[in-house]
Enzyme design. Structure first.
Site, PDB file in Angstrom:
ATOM      1  N   TYR A  50      -3.481  -3.504 -18.359  1.00  0.00           N
ATOM      2  CA  TYR A  50      -2.960  -2.711 -17.243  1.00  0.00           C
ATOM      3  C   TYR A  50      -2.192  -1.474 -17.705  1.00  0.00           C
ATOM      4  O   TYR A  50      -1.328  -0.966 -16.972  1.00  0.00           O
ATOM      5  CB  TYR A  50      -2.094  -3.595 -16.337  1.00  0.00           C
ATOM      6  CG  TYR A  50      -2.909  -4.586 -15.518  1.00  0.00           C
ATOM      7  CD1 TYR A  50      -3.858  -4.142 -14.581  1.00  0.00           C
ATOM      8  CD2 TYR A  50      -2.737  -5.961 -15.672  1.00  0.00           C
ATOM      9  CE1 TYR A  50      -4.602  -5.047 -13.830  1.00  0.00           C
ATOM     10  CE2 TYR A  50      -3.488  -6.878 -14.914  1.00  0.00           C
ATOM     11  CZ  TYR A  50      -4.415  -6.400 -13.997  1.00  0.00           C
ATOM     12  OH  TYR A  50      -5.145  -7.292 -13.252  1.00  0.00           O
ATOM     13  N   PHE A  58       4.731  -1.298  -8.779  1.00  0.00           N
ATOM     14  CA  PHE A  58       4.297  -2.696  -8.762  1.00  0.00           C
ATOM     15  C   PHE A  58       4.029  -3.256 -10.164  1.00  0.00           C
ATOM     16  O   PHE A  58       3.664  -4.426 -10.300  1.00  0.00           O
ATOM     17  CB  PHE A  58       3.043  -2.843  -7.888  1.00  0.00           C
ATOM     18  CG  PHE A  58       1.858  -2.016  -8.357  1.00  0.00           C
ATOM     19  CD1 PHE A  58       0.996  -2.479  -9.344  1.00  0.00           C
ATOM     20  CD2 PHE A  58       1.612  -0.770  -7.802  1.00  0.00           C
ATOM     21  CE1 PHE A  58      -0.086  -1.720  -9.772  1.00  0.00           C
ATOM     22  CE2 PHE A  58       0.522   0.006  -8.232  1.00  0.00           C
ATOM     23  CZ  PHE A  58      -0.328  -0.483  -9.222  1.00  0.00           C
ATOM     24  N   ARG A  86     -17.824  -5.371  -8.975  1.00  0.00           N
ATOM     25  CA  ARG A  86     -16.851  -4.667  -8.118  1.00  0.00           C
ATOM     26  C   ARG A  86     -17.234  -4.805  -6.633  1.00  0.00           C
ATOM     27  O   ARG A  86     -16.366  -4.976  -5.785  1.00  0.00           O
ATOM     28  CB  ARG A  86     -16.766  -3.174  -8.487  1.00  0.00           C
ATOM     29  CG  ARG A  86     -16.230  -2.884  -9.879  1.00  0.00           C
ATOM     30  CD  ARG A  86     -14.735  -3.071 -10.022  1.00  0.00           C
ATOM     31  NE  ARG A  86     -13.941  -2.192  -9.202  1.00  0.00           N
ATOM     32  CZ  ARG A  86     -12.617  -2.053  -9.336  1.00  0.00           C
ATOM     33  NH1 ARG A  86     -11.948  -2.734 -10.286  1.00  0.00           N
ATOM     34  NH2 ARG A  86     -11.939  -1.262  -8.545  1.00  0.00           N
ATOM     35  N   ARG A 103     -12.416 -10.970  -2.387  1.00  0.00           N
ATOM     36  CA  ARG A 103     -11.033 -10.706  -1.938  1.00  0.00           C
ATOM     37  C   ARG A 103     -10.925 -10.830  -0.423  1.00  0.00           C
ATOM     38  O   ARG A 103      -9.913 -11.286   0.094  1.00  0.00           O
ATOM     39  CB  ARG A 103     -10.581  -9.320  -2.417  1.00  0.00           C
ATOM     40  CG  ARG A 103     -10.246  -9.306  -3.907  1.00  0.00           C
ATOM     41  CD  ARG A 103     -10.132  -7.882  -4.419  1.00  0.00           C
ATOM     42  NE  ARG A 103      -9.537  -7.799  -5.744  1.00  0.00           N
ATOM     43  CZ  ARG A 103      -9.552  -6.696  -6.477  1.00  0.00           C
ATOM     44  NH1 ARG A 103     -10.106  -5.592  -6.013  1.00  0.00           N
ATOM     45  NH2 ARG A 103      -8.986  -6.681  -7.671  1.00  0.00           N
ATOM     46  N   ASN A 113      -4.520 -10.892  -5.597  1.00  0.00           N
ATOM     47  CA  ASN A 113      -5.800 -10.572  -4.972  1.00  0.00           C
ATOM     48  C   ASN A 113      -7.004 -11.191  -5.674  1.00  0.00           C
ATOM     49  O   ASN A 113      -8.069 -10.591  -5.749  1.00  0.00           O
ATOM     50  CB  ASN A 113      -5.937  -9.057  -4.797  1.00  0.00           C
ATOM     51  CG  ASN A 113      -5.884  -8.317  -6.120  1.00  0.00           C
ATOM     52  OD1 ASN A 113      -5.698  -8.926  -7.172  1.00  0.00           O
ATOM     53  ND2 ASN A 113      -6.068  -7.013  -6.077  1.00  0.00           N
ATOM     54  N   GLU A 127     -11.810  -3.927 -22.240  1.00  0.00           N
ATOM     55  CA  GLU A 127     -11.241  -5.181 -21.735  1.00  0.00           C
ATOM     56  C   GLU A 127     -11.867  -6.402 -22.399  1.00  0.00           C
ATOM     57  O   GLU A 127     -11.177  -7.388 -22.680  1.00  0.00           O
ATOM     58  CB  GLU A 127     -11.385  -5.221 -20.203  1.00  0.00           C
ATOM     59  CG  GLU A 127     -10.513  -4.145 -19.550  1.00  0.00           C
ATOM     60  CD  GLU A 127     -10.724  -3.991 -18.043  1.00  0.00           C
ATOM     61  OE1 GLU A 127     -11.475  -4.790 -17.442  1.00  0.00           O
ATOM     62  OE2 GLU A 127     -10.118  -3.067 -17.465  1.00  0.00           O
TER      63      GLU A 127
HETATM   64  P1  IDP Z   1      -8.387  -3.041  -8.925  1.00  0.00           P
HETATM   65  O1  IDP Z   1      -7.887  -4.408  -9.379  1.00  0.00           O
HETATM   66  O2  IDP Z   1      -9.127  -3.143  -7.618  1.00  0.00           O
HETATM   67  O3  IDP Z   1      -9.128  -2.308  -9.987  1.00  0.00           O
HETATM   68  P2  IDP Z   1      -6.118  -1.286  -9.463  1.00  0.00           P
HETATM   69  O4  IDP Z   1      -5.741  -0.104  -8.668  1.00  0.00           O
HETATM   70  O5  IDP Z   1      -6.699  -1.062 -10.825  1.00  0.00           O
HETATM   71  O6  IDP Z   1      -7.087  -2.193  -8.563  1.00  0.00           O
HETATM   72  O7  IDP Z   1      -4.796  -2.183  -9.598  1.00  0.00           O
HETATM   73  C1  IDP Z   1      -4.738  -3.251 -10.500  1.00  0.00           C
HETATM   74  C2  IDP Z   1      -4.041  -4.407  -9.835  1.00  0.00           C
HETATM   75  O8  IDP Z   1      -2.676  -4.064  -9.599  1.00  0.00           O
HETATM   76  C3  IDP Z   1      -4.600  -4.797  -8.466  1.00  0.00           C
HETATM   77  O9  IDP Z   1      -5.693  -5.669  -8.546  1.00  0.00           O
HETATM   78  C4  IDP Z   1      -3.393  -5.451  -7.819  1.00  0.00           C
HETATM   79  O10 IDP Z   1      -3.234  -6.791  -8.292  1.00  0.00           O
HETATM   80  C5  IDP Z   1      -2.249  -4.632  -8.364  1.00  0.00           C
HETATM   81  N1  IDP Z   1      -1.879  -3.538  -7.453  1.00  0.00           N
HETATM   82  C6  IDP Z   1      -2.484  -2.332  -7.331  1.00  0.00           C
HETATM   83  N2  IDP Z   1      -1.879  -1.549  -6.424  1.00  0.00           N
HETATM   84  C7  IDP Z   1      -0.852  -2.290  -5.940  1.00  0.00           C
HETATM   85  C8  IDP Z   1       0.172  -2.042  -4.969  1.00  0.00           C
HETATM   86  O11 IDP Z   1       0.245  -0.966  -4.340  1.00  0.00           O
HETATM   87  N3  IDP Z   1       1.052  -3.058  -4.739  1.00  0.00           N
HETATM   88  C9  IDP Z   1       0.997  -4.252  -5.406  1.00  0.00           C
HETATM   89  N4  IDP Z   1       0.057  -4.519  -6.347  1.00  0.00           N
HETATM   90  C10 IDP Z   1      -0.857  -3.561  -6.601  1.00  0.00           C
HETATM   91 MG    MG Z   2      -8.496  -1.485 -11.789  1.00  0.00          MG
END
Ligand code: IDP
Ligand code: MG
Length: 134
Positions: A50, A58, A86, A103, A113, A127
């Site tokens: 990450y 977050f 995806r 999801r 999620n 990854e």
């Molecule tokens: P993705 O998992 O769909 O690729 P990303 O934007 O890469 O989404 O974010 C990684 C992870 O960080 C998300 O799956 C979620 O668990 C967490 N996340 C992303 N945005 C938020 C937010 O606005 N609030 C809380 N958790 C978030």
């Molecule tokens: Mg992502």
């Protein structure tokens, strides 16, 4: 073209007993499970995975959550595997994810999620090496 992606059933997906249904969805979509391991994400793996989110509001919660319990780490292959996974996952926020997506069907809140999937072939390569080595 056959490609590989990294995907991971997150702690809530394991705790809520969705492993079987998620893997069935991958196989029913024609994808192949190449590697699979049930284990915890280490702090080091979480930070590496990450890195792009470091500093966001977050971030700390995300690292704590993803390392909080066992996950299912997988390498999945197939035609267009990155985008296929995806699509099966659905939108990041379960509240916005379409019914029929992982999801959308199994997720409740943005913070937990259900599943992670690489967002590009480059991310997938990075990854896979974070979680399974080179
Ligand atoms: P993705 O998992 O769909 O690729 P990303 O934007 O890469 O989404 O974010 C990684 C992870 O960080 C998300 O799956 C979620 O668990 C967490 N996340 C992303 N945005 C938020 C937010 O606005 N609030 C809380 N958790 C978030
Ligand atoms: Mg992502």
């Amino acid at each position: 073209m056959i490609e590989k992606t990294y995907t991971m059933i997150k702690p809530d997906g394991v705790a809520n007993k969705h492993i079987g249904q998620i893997i069935s969805r991958f196989e029913n979509a024609g994808l192949t499970i190449e590697r699979m391991e049930l284990s915890k994400v280490t702090k080091k793996q979480a930070v590496a995975n990450y890195a792009e989110h470091k500093g966001k509001p977050f971030y700390d919660k995300l690292i704590a959550y993803v390392t909080s319990g066992p996950v299912v780490k997988m390498v999945v292959s197939g035609e267009g595997a990155v985008s296929k996974v995806r699509q099966l996952m659905g939108a990041t926020n379960p509240k916005e994810a379409a019914p029929g997506t992982i999801r959308g069907d199994f997720g409740l809140v943005m913070d937990e999620n259900v599943i992670h999937g690489s967002d590009s072939k480059e991310s997938a390569k990075r990854e896979i090496s974070i979680f399974f080595g080179k």
